[in-house]
Design a protein around this motif. Sequence first.
Motif, PDB file in Angstrom:
ATOM      1  N   LEU A 146      10.407  18.199   5.903  1.00  0.00           N
ATOM      2  CA  LEU A 146      10.985  19.413   5.324  1.00  0.00           C
ATOM      3  C   LEU A 146      12.016  20.014   6.276  1.00  0.00           C
ATOM      4  O   LEU A 146      13.063  20.530   5.840  1.00  0.00           O
ATOM      5  N   ALA A 147      11.745  19.950   7.576  1.00  0.00           N
ATOM      6  CA  ALA A 147      12.692  20.507   8.548  1.00  0.00           C
ATOM      7  C   ALA A 147      14.015  19.767   8.535  1.00  0.00           C
ATOM      8  O   ALA A 147      15.061  20.337   8.869  1.00  0.00           O
ATOM      9  N   LEU A 148      13.974  18.479   8.137  1.00  0.00           N
ATOM     10  CA  LEU A 148      15.193  17.678   8.087  1.00  0.00           C
ATOM     11  C   LEU A 148      15.876  17.754   6.724  1.00  0.00           C
ATOM     12  O   LEU A 148      16.839  17.035   6.480  1.00  0.00           O
ATOM     13  N   GLY A 149      15.350  18.593   5.820  1.00  0.00           N
ATOM     14  CA  GLY A 149      16.026  18.834   4.554  1.00  0.00           C
ATOM     15  C   GLY A 149      15.433  18.165   3.349  1.00  0.00           C
ATOM     16  O   GLY A 149      16.007  18.236   2.253  1.00  0.00           O
ATOM     17  N   ALA A 150      14.301  17.489   3.479  1.00  0.00           N
ATOM     18  CA  ALA A 150      13.692  16.826   2.327  1.00  0.00           C
ATOM     19  C   ALA A 150      13.196  17.862   1.320  1.00  0.00           C
ATOM     20  O   ALA A 150      12.861  18.992   1.667  1.00  0.00           O
ATOM     21  N   THR A 151      13.151  17.466   0.052  1.00  0.00           N
ATOM     22  CA  THR A 151      12.544  18.332  -0.958  1.00  0.00           C
ATOM     23  C   THR A 151      11.034  18.255  -0.817  1.00  0.00           C
ATOM     24  O   THR A 151      10.479  17.302  -0.262  1.00  0.00           O
ATOM     25  N   VAL A 152      10.339  19.252  -1.335  1.00  0.00           N
ATOM     26  CA  VAL A 152       8.876  19.298  -1.237  1.00  0.00           C
ATOM     27  C   VAL A 152       8.253  18.085  -1.911  1.00  0.00           C
ATOM     28  O   VAL A 152       7.391  17.400  -1.349  1.00  0.00           O
ATOM     29  N   SER A 153       8.684  17.786  -3.119  1.00  0.00           N
ATOM     30  CA  SER A 153       8.114  16.676  -3.882  1.00  0.00           C
ATOM     31  C   SER A 153       8.348  15.341  -3.180  1.00  0.00           C
ATOM     32  O   SER A 153       7.429  14.527  -3.011  1.00  0.00           O
ATOM     33  N   GLY A 154       9.577  15.083  -2.756  1.00  0.00           N
ATOM     34  CA  GLY A 154       9.871  13.817  -2.092  1.00  0.00           C
ATOM     35  C   GLY A 154       9.153  13.693  -0.765  1.00  0.00           C
ATOM     36  O   GLY A 154       8.677  12.615  -0.397  1.00  0.00           O
ATOM     37  N   SER A 155       9.055  14.794  -0.036  1.00  0.00           N
ATOM     38  CA  SER A 155       8.392  14.752   1.261  1.00  0.00           C
ATOM     39  C   SER A 155       6.899  14.479   1.127  1.00  0.00           C
ATOM     40  O   SER A 155       6.321  13.752   1.934  1.00  0.00           O
ATOM     41  N   ILE A 156       6.256  15.062   0.109  1.00  0.00           N
ATOM     42  CA  ILE A 156       4.826  14.814  -0.101  1.00  0.00           C
ATOM     43  C   ILE A 156       4.579  13.332  -0.358  1.00  0.00           C
ATOM     44  O   ILE A 156       3.679  12.718   0.228  1.00  0.00           O
ATOM     45  N   GLY A 157       5.381  12.746  -1.231  1.00  0.00           N
ATOM     46  CA  GLY A 157       5.207  11.335  -1.534  1.00  0.00           C
ATOM     47  C   GLY A 157       5.374  10.466  -0.309  1.00  0.00           C
ATOM     48  O   GLY A 157       4.578   9.557  -0.057  1.00  0.00           O
ATOM     49  N   ARG A 158       6.418  10.744   0.476  1.00  0.00           N
ATOM     50  CA  ARG A 158       6.662   9.914   1.660  1.00  0.00           C
ATOM     51  C   ARG A 158       5.588  10.134   2.735  1.00  0.00           C
ATOM     52  O   ARG A 158       5.164   9.192   3.405  1.00  0.00           O
ATOM     53  N   ALA A 159       5.141  11.366   2.929  1.00  0.00           N
ATOM     54  CA  ALA A 159       4.113  11.650   3.932  1.00  0.00           C
ATOM     55  C   ALA A 159       2.814  10.907   3.599  1.00  0.00           C
ATOM     56  O   ALA A 159       2.157  10.355   4.489  1.00  0.00           O
TER      57      ALA A 159
ATOM     58  N   MET B 139       0.822  -1.208   0.000  1.00  0.00           N
ATOM     59  CA  MET B 139       0.000   0.000   0.000  1.00  0.00           C
ATOM     60  C   MET B 139       0.857   1.259   0.000  1.00  0.00           C
ATOM     61  O   MET B 139       0.522   2.255  -0.647  1.00  0.00           O
ATOM     62  N   GLY B 140       1.988   1.214   0.733  1.00  0.00           N
ATOM     63  CA  GLY B 140       2.839   2.389   0.808  1.00  0.00           C
ATOM     64  C   GLY B 140       3.317   2.842  -0.557  1.00  0.00           C
ATOM     65  O   GLY B 140       3.347   4.042  -0.854  1.00  0.00           O
ATOM     66  N   ARG B 141       3.712   1.883  -1.415  1.00  0.00           N
ATOM     67  CA  ARG B 141       4.190   2.255  -2.753  1.00  0.00           C
ATOM     68  C   ARG B 141       3.079   2.893  -3.585  1.00  0.00           C
ATOM     69  O   ARG B 141       3.304   3.882  -4.293  1.00  0.00           O
ATOM     70  N   TRP B 142       1.887   2.302  -3.486  1.00  0.00           N
ATOM     71  CA  TRP B 142       0.770   2.839  -4.274  1.00  0.00           C
ATOM     72  C   TRP B 142       0.415   4.245  -3.808  1.00  0.00           C
ATOM     73  O   TRP B 142       0.181   5.147  -4.627  1.00  0.00           O
ATOM     74  N   LEU B 143       0.375   4.453  -2.498  1.00  0.00           N
ATOM     75  CA  LEU B 143       0.054   5.780  -1.975  1.00  0.00           C
ATOM     76  C   LEU B 143       1.159   6.787  -2.287  1.00  0.00           C
ATOM     77  O   LEU B 143       0.890   7.977  -2.487  1.00  0.00           O
ATOM     78  N   TYR B 144       2.404   6.318  -2.325  1.00  0.00           N
ATOM     79  CA  TYR B 144       3.509   7.198  -2.712  1.00  0.00           C
ATOM     80  C   TYR B 144       3.273   7.739  -4.118  1.00  0.00           C
ATOM     81  O   TYR B 144       3.394   8.942  -4.373  1.00  0.00           O
ATOM     82  N   ARG B 145       2.931   6.828  -5.032  1.00  0.00           N
ATOM     83  CA  ARG B 145       2.674   7.265  -6.415  1.00  0.00           C
ATOM     84  C   ARG B 145       1.463   8.209  -6.477  1.00  0.00           C
ATOM     85  O   ARG B 145       1.477   9.203  -7.208  1.00  0.00           O
ATOM     86  N   LEU B 146       0.413   7.881  -5.713  1.00  0.00           N
ATOM     87  CA  LEU B 146      -0.777   8.729  -5.706  1.00  0.00           C
ATOM     88  C   LEU B 146      -0.439  10.123  -5.204  1.00  0.00           C
ATOM     89  O   LEU B 146      -0.853  11.137  -5.798  1.00  0.00           O
ATOM     90  N   GLY B 147       0.304  10.207  -4.093  1.00  0.00           N
ATOM     91  CA  GLY B 147       0.663  11.514  -3.557  1.00  0.00           C
ATOM     92  C   GLY B 147       1.499  12.325  -4.520  1.00  0.00           C
ATOM     93  O   GLY B 147       1.271  13.529  -4.708  1.00  0.00           O
ATOM     94  N   ARG B 148       2.477  11.676  -5.162  1.00  0.00           N
ATOM     95  CA  ARG B 148       3.314  12.375  -6.132  1.00  0.00           C
ATOM     96  C   ARG B 148       2.507  12.842  -7.337  1.00  0.00           C
ATOM     97  O   ARG B 148       2.692  13.947  -7.860  1.00  0.00           O
ATOM     98  N   TRP B 149       1.587  11.973  -7.798  1.00  0.00           N
ATOM     99  CA  TRP B 149       0.772  12.343  -8.978  1.00  0.00           C
ATOM    100  C   TRP B 149      -0.119  13.534  -8.657  1.00  0.00           C
ATOM    101  O   TRP B 149      -0.238  14.472  -9.464  1.00  0.00           O
ATOM    102  N   CYS B 150      -0.777  13.505  -7.477  1.00  0.00           N
ATOM    103  CA  CYS B 150      -1.666  14.613  -7.102  1.00  0.00           C
ATOM    104  C   CYS B 150      -0.880  15.905  -6.910  1.00  0.00           C
ATOM    105  O   CYS B 150      -1.363  16.993  -7.253  1.00  0.00           O
ATOM    106  N   ALA B 151       0.344  15.787  -6.393  1.00  0.00           N
ATOM    107  CA  ALA B 151       1.163  16.979  -6.222  1.00  0.00           C
ATOM    108  C   ALA B 151       1.557  17.569  -7.571  1.00  0.00           C
ATOM    109  O   ALA B 151       1.552  18.793  -7.758  1.00  0.00           O
ATOM    110  N   HIS B 152       1.906  16.698  -8.523  1.00  0.00           N
ATOM    111  CA  HIS B 152       2.320  17.161  -9.842  1.00  0.00           C
ATOM    112  C   HIS B 152       1.146  17.725 -10.630  1.00  0.00           C
ATOM    113  O   HIS B 152       1.283  18.696 -11.381  1.00  0.00           O
TER     114      HIS B 152
END
Length: 774
Positions: free
Chosen positions: A257-270, A1-14
């Motif tokens: 983000l406070a630990l230095g992640a990029t916006v795009s990568g952080s959205i996907g992981r969150a 599920m984590g991988r699928w949600l990662y892709r969903l979050g990245r797609w919605c952000a883009h």
Amino acid sequence: MGRWLYRLGRWCAHNRAAVIAIWAVMLAGTVSGVALSGAKTNDDFTLPGTQSQKALDVLERSFPALSGASAQLVFVAPEGATITSAQAREEISRVLGAAERSPEVAGVTSPFSTGTVSRNDRVAVATVLYPLERSLLKAGTTTALEAKVAAASSGGDLKVVVGGNVFGITGVAVGADELSGVVVALVVLLVAFGSVLAAGMTVFSALLGVAVGLAGLLSLSKVVTISSSAPTLALMIGLAVGMDYTLFIVSRHRAQLALGATVSGSIGRAIATSGTAVTFAGSTVIIAMAGLSVVDIPFLTVMGLAASLTVLVAVLIALTLLPAMLSLSGERLRPKPGTRAARSAAAALEIADGSAPRSFGANYARSIVTKPLPTLAIAVLALLALAVPAHDLSLAMPDNSSASPGSGPRVAYELISKNFGPGFNGPLLLLVEPKATASKQNLLRSSAIVRADVLALPDVVAAGAPELSPGDHVAVVEVFPGTGPSGSATKDLVSSVRRDEPALQTSAGSTVEVTGPTAVDIDISNRLGSALAPFAALVVGLALVILLLLFRSVVVPLKAALGFLLSVGAALGIVTAIFQWGWLAGIFGVQAVGPVISFLPIVVLAVLFGLAMDYEVFMVSRIREDYMVGSSDPRGAVLTGFHHASRVVVAAALVMFAVFASFVSADDSIVKPIALAAAAGVLADAFVVRMTIIPAALAFLGHSAWWLPKWLDRLLPQVDVEGRSLTVVGTSPGASHTNLAVITTSAPDNEPPLAGPSPAPLPALRGPGAMGDQ
């Protein structure tokens, strides 16, 4: 599920513009549906399949005037005068004539023909009959009756009060008091985030979800019977979970983000990590509320499905619209160096070895971990003490005794109770139906026998003369108990009459059935009482299965379920003490002390189950995430996990408490106790169970808390709530154990990066659970 949600979050952000447009169209469509449907609610509680409902259906066909709603006109003579004087009779006749000319009235009964005149000759009661249920009457019907009665009695000596069951529950008119919870929640979010943008985004997402969910529900009002309390319950739960789910994801995003992640990568992981927890937490609420349908009471089924709909919308918004909004906000959500959010994220890397600065939360967690057994004992005993009053919990359906003080229905109810007895506010109807075609004389004889037999029962104070339906198909005998509609003696009387029905039918030669609104309400209470234990077993069993899948542990689900039962017991105990015993009743605006709404326990079970699982997932998923990184110290995992999740759980609990508590001020006998039980249950579950009992139990059990038989481990599907499939495992320089590194520039399964800047890899972070919430 984590991988699928990662892709969903990245797609919605883009594709943020498209996602925002889709939700705007959904809002416009559902609001248009409300305008077309009229959004009409129905507060007539029915119970298909019961004797009372079947008999009521016969009355609707054969004797509609007695099966529909009714109003009561209570006439009170001034001190020193009588209600039977010529002047009073003339005035009563004038008022009854005006009432009979009121819209939709089927008939009016005079107090002098029915004998409803008090012994002191100062009070009389007339009945206005309608051929339809209350919900089917046209808008303004009751207002027109009140206006005509007021005009006809103007200038007279008699006081005339209009009441009766035609004036029933009207739901909560949501205003400033109810929405004050949103303001309080906004303040809590501002403190938690330290960011106006993050707090505003959270509240906006919740309000949008509630708007879409409620509009979608009300647009179905032409095809689905919706009680007026169903949208209110959906509003409470939708607001609470909507803000909590968004809070959980935004907190994770800002910490990354406070630990230095990029916006795009952080959205996907969150979305992949916290989004997985939100998905499972939301699923438990949806299943629990939808599970109310197993009770097989239509209005309760609709209440559960209505709440499920708003929760489903809240989850979808958190997983789709929120990433788009996070992308739109960009770098503005990144905590500035030196702010509390940035310091908290950095402290998460060092808290396990004790080098982080001490705070109240850290000291509290250490005190739990240091002395787990005394902590467990004190917390459990405190909840058990709060649950003690629940043993005396008494349940009933609402009547006009809980109407607003000073209102016509409440004054009429009290006048009738005082001068005639409380049973006159909730008479029982005995339907006498010939087993074969019978003459009018035989029907009258049969119903007279039934009346005489029932009058001999000890709890019956009066019985009206038999009334024959048009066409002489059935007869109805009105029976007046010695206690009110919600009294336990009235329930016993119904059971006694039904137990004696075979003898009554033999002596009368006709079928005899107990019906009427009071009997229907009693049947609903009985059905709810018998369904409570199976429903509790269902939701507890569901909790065990879901948590077993999530945390792959035998102990974690068991302690979570036991903690949930403690929370429910405490909530019901508090409601009993306030609404039934009268403790602090004035402070909470309780207008009448007595039995609480029959479906309170089962609704509270469903609501608190979902919310308890929210906090369980939020807290334990972070503890397990730190434990699974490779920590050899389970108590250290409790400390670091507690640090990650405690701020979010505290903020989430305070948000939910504020929303529920704001509805305690509602002038509604259904919503008020449910709101109070939910508010009390949230505090008990979040602060005592999830933030005290659960960490103490995990610290005490150590590695045993995460034990799972190997054969069961092979059978269970893998659920990646920690986001391990998105990370590369490595060893940080100087670290004594394996820990999580960061998301690489490529997405899971080596899929090509989305268009736009790719998230740059971060340096490996020291300590378990580096990607903390706060």
